[in-house]
Every structure is written in structure tokens, then in C-alpha cells.
Design an enzyme around this catalytic site. Structure first.
Site, mmCIF file in Angstrom:
data_model
loop_
_atom_site.group_PDB
_atom_site.id
_atom_site.type_symbol
_atom_site.label_atom_id
_atom_site.label_comp_id
_atom_site.label_asym_id
_atom_site.label_seq_id
_atom_site.Cartn_x
_atom_site.Cartn_y
_atom_site.Cartn_z
ATOM 1 N N ILE B 88 0.839 -1.198 0.000
ATOM 2 C CA ILE B 88 0.000 0.000 0.000
ATOM 3 C C ILE B 88 0.876 1.250 0.000
ATOM 4 O O ILE B 88 1.841 1.345 0.760
ATOM 5 C CB ILE B 88 -0.894 0.025 1.267
ATOM 6 C CG1 ILE B 88 -1.666 -1.282 1.384
ATOM 7 C CG2 ILE B 88 -1.820 1.219 1.250
ATOM 8 C CD1 ILE B 88 -2.214 -1.553 2.764
ATOM 9 N N CYS B 89 0.528 2.203 -0.863
ATOM 10 C CA CYS B 89 1.257 3.472 -0.881
ATOM 11 C C CYS B 89 0.503 4.467 -0.006
ATOM 12 O O CYS B 89 -0.490 5.053 -0.434
ATOM 13 C CB CYS B 89 1.369 3.988 -2.310
ATOM 14 S SG CYS B 89 2.438 5.399 -2.468
ATOM 15 N N LEU B 90 0.949 4.621 1.224
ATOM 16 C CA LEU B 90 0.244 5.493 2.164
ATOM 17 C C LEU B 90 1.296 6.185 3.035
ATOM 18 O O LEU B 90 2.137 5.523 3.643
ATOM 19 C CB LEU B 90 -0.707 4.625 3.018
ATOM 20 C CG LEU B 90 -1.679 5.354 3.935
ATOM 21 C CD1 LEU B 90 -2.645 6.209 3.121
ATOM 22 C CD2 LEU B 90 -2.471 4.357 4.778
#
Lengths: 589, 153
Positions: B88-90
Site C-alpha cells: 500500500i502506498c500510504l
């Protein structure tokens, strides 16, 4: 990129005495060069410095750096009437530029406070509570066992300690530490940090502040020599970038590579990259990483999106594809995910550079190897000469002084000779990078260049031979030798002649061998004479005020004790018919 | 696994997650390792993931809470900020992590990411491209994938 730095491991700062710097300083360096001496024991050198221009740089030790840093913090703290800790945070934010801090602060104090997290008052109204729940470990603690930044978000001391020390051990980003509360941007200053962390972490933090002063400040840089703790403060707009650190390392302030006259920074960077490009390491870095467009540190993208944020303190946000600022991206570059600038440039072939360079390196590997080997050989000869000089200064000079019954002050000519050898090896080394990049099709220039280089090489060999082999005789002698004074004259003469030749060589190469442009290939002889003739105009420093001070070739004269060779300017004894330096006879007129 | 030295914070967080779960989110620690959580997130209403049940794994590293938890989707999902391995890109899972954040806040942020895909900061380039070029079509694909892989079967 540390291929040629090993020599400094051998250079213990204390083992090189002041003569090293003062002697070195007089030669080969540009007029703009300067040097601040705080040592007073080189009185005999003072005359050779007074006519030089204003120093363009200052070498700073750790105490000097701290002192300067304290001074600017005090200034800001006084002028803005804010605590020193806050002044330090402000200065760090504006890269230690006092003017910028002033401008920003007086333009919009509130904005600056917001950007740097310097809150004026607490944002939480909990001042009357006796007990708090720590937002990290969820335990309740009495107020006096908890800490908060100016914002008033309280956390327990154990969690604070963990938070701060994690940040300190993550790197210099800790200088911009904020309150752990995600919605809060309050700065965490050194005062709070010092209450919380171990002695070791305190020192690390204080080290980062010191480093920040040097590294984030546009005017200062660390000396790039391994193990050297000096920094250099450089005055912008100076004519020459050559800097000589107190550790004896000379480097170019512009590119922080080792001093590389007569070659320019761009060529040096190309050459060094080229040297590394042959190695697997550099191939890997080229293939797998890109330098941050702002701070130039190589970045490996091992996962994630094209939106790259460089590690603190740089924190530059850019697009991995085109290396442009992320803030420039959006609909007009074709959306964030498909960088048009990259696609267009790729079609135009702009990104094939690296590919091409590697391809060409392969094709011309042989040619490259030729230059590289000679470059590297001079490099190792230079290192050897540095070691020999140290040996000379620590052991041989004293021995020689005993044997030849000469005071050590009279033996300085030996040190000077060795310093000259070291300098010449450096120049000669770089002429190979110069030669490598000299266009193949400029035949006249190449020919002339190779001639000059060849002459330089044999001149240097003569000097090296004399300083190494001939000196041995006098070192091994039982008692004072008869020929010692002649030897002294010869070695000093060779030193001076070689110095002149190399100074002129450097100048000629820096001018791009412009003689050839104007006069064509036949200028060989005139130019080489010029090399001898121009010598004295640029003369400065103590070396050039000595022996061969005539402005032109002179014929042997009856009333003169010596004669100057018209080819190489060497001062020959009257009895000599041919020049002792270059073996040529004076031309009959 | 050694659960004996589990910090109080993790125990408290776990208790709260079990006693007061956030709507549409469940997280329960594994029996063998109290630092490993099995997570389920319901696809938010009015998103292409509505009706889906998404499985994730969450691991609290040794340094937690000073370091961020590691989270990954186990269920295949068509989303511009989630790649095919479920990563996840967070920002709060990376440089914006703060120890004052919790498992709950992380999972709520992931849930919000499902409601609001951000193709401007993509992890999966192809999906992001698709999203930008033809959002309606991409949303359709996301719905199809939800039906195919996250129907709770």
C-alpha cells in the site's frame, strides 16, 4: 569515488609541519589563492605572503565552526528576541543564512513561526490537569513526569525518549523533529531533547547541528580528505577554486574533487565517472539508481510509486522518470503517472546519454586504458612521494644535518624539492585526463600537447632522480661531502626549473593550447620557448624569487658566475658547455 | 512465539480493537504471535469496493510504536495505490508515521483510501493510467475484481 584518497590515511595532521603548507602554497596555485595562518612560527615565510591577494577562504577547525555557529545563533536570538533554541531552529530552516532569516521573519513572522513549528503559546488547554494519559503508551502519569513541546501535547518521558532517540538514530532529519501528535507541527528543540536522551544521543544530535552548519550553509564545505575534520569557508566570487586545507589536502572548492588544475571541473567529473564506470559498482549504480536532482545523492528505487521524496534533510520531492520537481507535475505533464516530459525527451533521445557513454567506453576501452594507466601511475608515484617526504622530514633531514654538518634550516631545499615533485605528479596525472578528452581530430594540438607532456615527464624524472638517488650518496656518506654544495645548487635549480615549466604548462593547458590555434602546427618550437620565457611574469612566492630570475635566455658571459639555459632556464655553472638540465648547447649567434 | 514481553501499549490497543471495533473493520491478533493481526476491511459504500470483504495482514515490528506497522492486502484488489503484491502506498506507513498513531488509525486511513483512490501518487502504474484515462471503465474493473476476489466466499 575514493580511488585517490588513501594517501591521507598516512597524513597524520601533526606529522606535517608548517613548512609543508607554506611551501606548497607558493607553488602552482593561482594568484587568487590565499591562506590564513594562525601559526606564528613561520616567520621566515612572512615576506612571501604579504604581496598575495586577500585570502579567498578560511580553514576552520571544529572550535571555529562552533564559535561561528554560536555567534549567528546569538545574533538571531538577540535581534528577534527569541530563545537561542528557537534561533537555532530558525537558522537551520533557512540554511544558516542570517539575512534570509531576517527577511522572512520581518516580512511575516506568523508564517515563519508556522513553517518552523515555533509556537508562541500552547494549543491545548489542559494546564490544570494533574494527570495525563500518554498518547503513545496509553498509561496515565502525573504531570511532572511528562513532557511536551510548546504545543502542550504531553507524552511520558519514556515514550519521548524512544521517539527522540529513534529520530536521532535515523539521521539528520532529527534536527527538524516535531511533536509526535500527528496533527501538530510544534518544533522539538535541543533543550527538550537534552532532558530526554542518553549522553550518546545528545552528542549525536549536537554533532548533527554542527554538521548542518557546514553542510547546509552555502558558504562552507567539509574538506573532502578522509579523516579530516576541517571545514573551509569560501568567499564567493573568488577567481580560483583551489583550496588547500590545513591537513595538506588541496581540493577544488567547486567540485570538491582533489585539486585538478589545469583540467576543469566538468572534465574531471567525466574522468572520475569514467574511471568508476569501468567497475561493476558504478555500472550497478548507473543501472539501478538516479542521483537526487537536488542533493545528488544516489537513490535506489526498490519499490513504490514514481513520486520520490529524498531522505531528510533534503526532502526534495521529484518524479523518478524525468527527475523534475513533483510540484511541476499534474495534468499538463500528462498526469502524475505518465510523465510526458520523460516520454518526449526519451523520443528525442535525451536519456540515451548513459547508454551511449557505456557503449563508447567499450569501443574505446583500449585508448582509455592507455590514459588511465598513466593517470593511475602518476597517482601512485605521487602517493609514494608524499610518503617519501614524510620519511624525509621525520628521519632523513636530521640524519643529513648531522652527517653534512649543515643546520636543518639549510636543508629546506630538499623539502621544497619533494613538495615540487608531489605537485608535479599531481599536474602530470591530470594531463592524462586532459589528453584523453583532447579531440582526436585536432592533430596539431595533440602533437603539441604530447610534446609538452613528454618534456614535463622527463623534467620531472630528472628532479625525482636527483632528489631520490643522488641524495642517497650524501645520506650514506661518512662525513661532510665535498660535493654537497654543488648538489644543493643542482637540486634547488632543478626544483625551480621544473616549477617554472609546470606552472607554464598548467597555464598553457588552461588556455586550451591557444598558441596552436593562432599559429598552426609549426608553432612547436616557439611555443616551447615561450614556456620558458613567460615564466617570470607570474612568479610569486618564495620559490620563484630565487635562482633563475632572468627574463630571457642569456649567453654564457665572462663576468657572470653562471649562465641560464635558453631552452630550460636552468642556471649552469660557467664551466659547463652544455646545459646540465636539458643537455642542449646554447645556440651560437 | 514469544508473547510474554508484549508491551502494554500493544495489549491495550488489542483489547480496544476487540472491544470497540471501528465500523467496517475487524482486526484480531494471531494466536501464535500477538504482533501479527488478521484484518478484514469492508469495502466502503459508494466505492467500487462496496460489498467486498478485503483481507489484510498487519504486523507490528519490534520497534513499534516508534516504527510503523507493516500492512499488506491479501485479497486481490484493483486500486491505483495498491500493487499486485498488496503493498500500500500510504504516507503514514512511511515517512509520516508517528508513534501517536495507532493500528486503528492506520486501518481507518486504509479504509479511506478505498473510498478515495489517489491516482496522482500511484503505486500500480498500469491501474493508475487506466484510472486517469477512463475512470468509469477502471471503476468497472474494480467492481468486477471485488466480485471475483472479495465476495466474502
Amino acid at each position: 569515488m575514493d580511488s585517490d584518497d588513501d594517501m591521507h590515511d598516512a597524513n597524520d595532521l601533526d606529522s606535517l609541519d608548517d613548512d609543508y603548507y607554506s611551501g606548497d602554497n607558493g607553488m602552482g596555485s593561482d594568484d587568487g589563492d590565499g591562506f590564513e595562518f594562525d601559526n606564528s612560527d613561520d616567520s621566515d615565510d612572512s615576506t612571501s605572503h604579504h604581496h598575495r591577494q586577500q585570502p579567498s577562504y578560511t580553514v576552520l577547525n571544529e572550535d571555529d565552526i562552533r564559535q561561528r555557529q554560536e555567534e549567528v545563533i546569538t545574533r538571531i536570538s538577540t535581534v528577534l528576541s527569541i530563545p537561542r533554541v528557537s534561533a537555532s531552529i530558525l537558522l537551520r530552516h533557512y540554511n544558516w543564512d542570517v539575512t534570509k532569516v531576517h527577511d522572512a521573519w520581518f516580512a511575516d513572522e506568523e508564517r515563519v513561526r508556522k513553517a518552523t513549528g515555533l509556537l508562541e503559546s500552547s494549543v491545548v488547554s489542559n494546564q490544570n490537569m494533574k494527570e495525563f494519559n500518554c498518547g503513545i503508551c496509553f498509561e496515565a502519569y502525573p504531570r511532572d513526569r511528562m513532557y511536551a513541546a510548546a504545543c502542550g501535547h504531553y507524552f511520558c518521558s519514556a515514550c519521548w525518549t524512544g521517539y527522540v532517540s529513534t529520530s536521532i538514530n535515523d539521521g539528520p532529519g532529527c534536527l527538524m523533529l516535531r511533536c509526535p501528535d500527528p496533527s501538530c507541527g510544534a518544533a522539538v528543540g535541543q533543550d527538550l531533547i537534552n532532558l530526554l536522551v542518553s549522553e550518546e544521543d545528545k552528542q549525536k544530535y549536537s554533532r548533527y547541528i554542527l554538521r548542518s552548519y557546514v553542510e547546509d550553509n552555502k558558504k562552507t564545505k567539509w574538506c573532502p580528505a578522509p579523516g579530516c575534520d576541517f571545514a573551509v569557508d569560501f568567499v564567493a566570487g573568488s577567481s580560483s577554486f583551489d583550496v588547500s586545507c590545513n591537513c595538506s589536502f588541496s581540493f577544488c572548492w567547486n567540485c570538491t574533487e582533489e585539486a585538478h588544475r589545469p583540467v576543469d571541473c566538468v572534465t574531471v567529473a567525466k574522468w572520475i565517472l569514467k574511471n568508476c564506470a569501468e567497475s561493476e559498482n558504478m555500472n550497478w549504480i548507473l543501472a539501478n539508481s538516479k542521483p537526487c536532482p537536488k542533493c545528488k545523492r544516489p537513490i535506489e528505487k526498490n519499490q513504490g510509486c514514481m513520486h520520490i521524496t529524498c531522505t531528510p534533510p533534503c526532502k526534495f520531492e521529484f518524479c523518478w522518470l524525468c527527475l523534475g520537481a513533483w510540484s511541476d507535475h499534474g495534468e499538463r505533464t500528462g498526469g502524475f503517472y505518465a510523465c510526458n516530459r520523460y516520454e518526449t525527451a526519451k523520443q528525442e533521445g535525451l536519456y540515451d546519454e548513459a547508454e551511449k557513454r557505456r557503449e563508447m567506453a567499450k569501443n574505446s576501452l583500449e585508448r582509455y586504458t592507455h590514459y588511465y594507466e598513466r593517470w593511475a601511475t602518476n597517482q601512485s608515484s605521487r602517493l609514494k612521494a608524499v610518503a617519501d617526504l614524510q620519511q624525509m622530514q621525520s628521519v632523513h633531514i636530521e640524519k643529513l644535518s648531522d652527517k653534512q654538518c649543515q643546520p636543518e634550516t639549510q636543508l629546506k631545499f630538499i623539502t621544497e624539492a619533494w613538495l615540487q615533485i608531489i605537485e608535479c605528479r599531481r599536474v602530470l596525472k591530470w594531463t592524462y585526463a586532459y589528453g584523453y578528452y583532447l579531440p582526436e581530430n585536432e592533430h596539431a594540438k595533440r602533437q603539441f600537447f604530447e610534446y609538452l607532456q613528454g618534456e614535463a615527464e622527463s623534467g620531472l624524472e630528472r628532479l625525482h632522480q636527483c632528489a631520490e638517488k643522488e641524495l642517497q650518496t650524501y645520506l650514506n656518506a661518512e662525513g661532510p661531502s665535498e660535493g654537497f654544495n654543488d648538489f644543493k645548487t643542482k637540486l634547488a635549480g632543478l626544483t625551480s626549473v621544473t616549477r617554472n615549466y609546470f606552472e607554464n604548462l598548467v597555464r598553457a593547458l588552461e588556455n586550451g593550447l591557444s598558441d596552436v590555434d593562432s599559429q598552426g602546427a609549426c608553432s612547436k618550437t616557439t611555443s616551447s620557448k615561450n614556456l620558458g620565457g613567460v615564466t617570470k611574469r607570474g612568479g610569486r612566492g618564495k620559490g620563484t624569487t630565487s635562482r633563475t630570475t632572468s627574463t630571457g635566455p642569456s649567453r654564457p658571459q665572462e663576468d657572470s658566475p653562471s649562465w641560464h639555459c635558453e631552452h630550460c632556464t636552468f642556471a649552469n655553472a660557467r664551466a659547463n658547455v652544455t646545459c646540465q638540465m636539458c643537455n642542449r648547447s646554447p645556440s651560437a649567434r | 512465539m514469544a508473547n510474554s514481553n508484549l508491551p502494554r501499549r500493544i495489549i491495550k490497543e488489542t483489547q480496544r480493537l476487540l472491544s470497540e471495533p471501528a465500523p467496517g473493520i475487524s482486526a484480531s491478533p494471531s494466536e501464535e504471535n500477538m504482533r501479527y493481526f488478521n484484518v478484514m476491511i469492508l469495502g466502503p459504500t459508494q466505492s467500487p469496493y462496496e460489498g467486498g470483504v478485503f483481507k489484510l495482514e498487519l504486523f507490528l515490528p519490534e520497534e513499534y510504536p516508534m516504527a510503523a506497522p507493516k500492512v499488506r492486502f491479501l485479497t486481490k484488489i484493483y486500486h491505483p495505490n495498491i500493487d499486485k503484491l498488496g503493498r500500500i502506498c500510504l504516507d503514514i506507513l512511511k515517512d509520516k508515521w508517528s508513534p501517536a498513531l495507532q493500528i486503528r488509525t492506520v486501518l481507518l486511513s486504509i479504509q479511506a483510501l478505498l473510498s478515495a483512490p489517489n491516482p496522482d501518487d500511484p503505486l500500480s502504474e498500469n491501474i493508475a493510467k487506466h484510472w486517469k484515462a477512463n475512470e468509469a471503465e477502471a471503476v468497472e474493473t474494480a467492481k468486477e475484481w471485488t466480485n471475483l476476489y472479495a465476495s466474502g466466499a
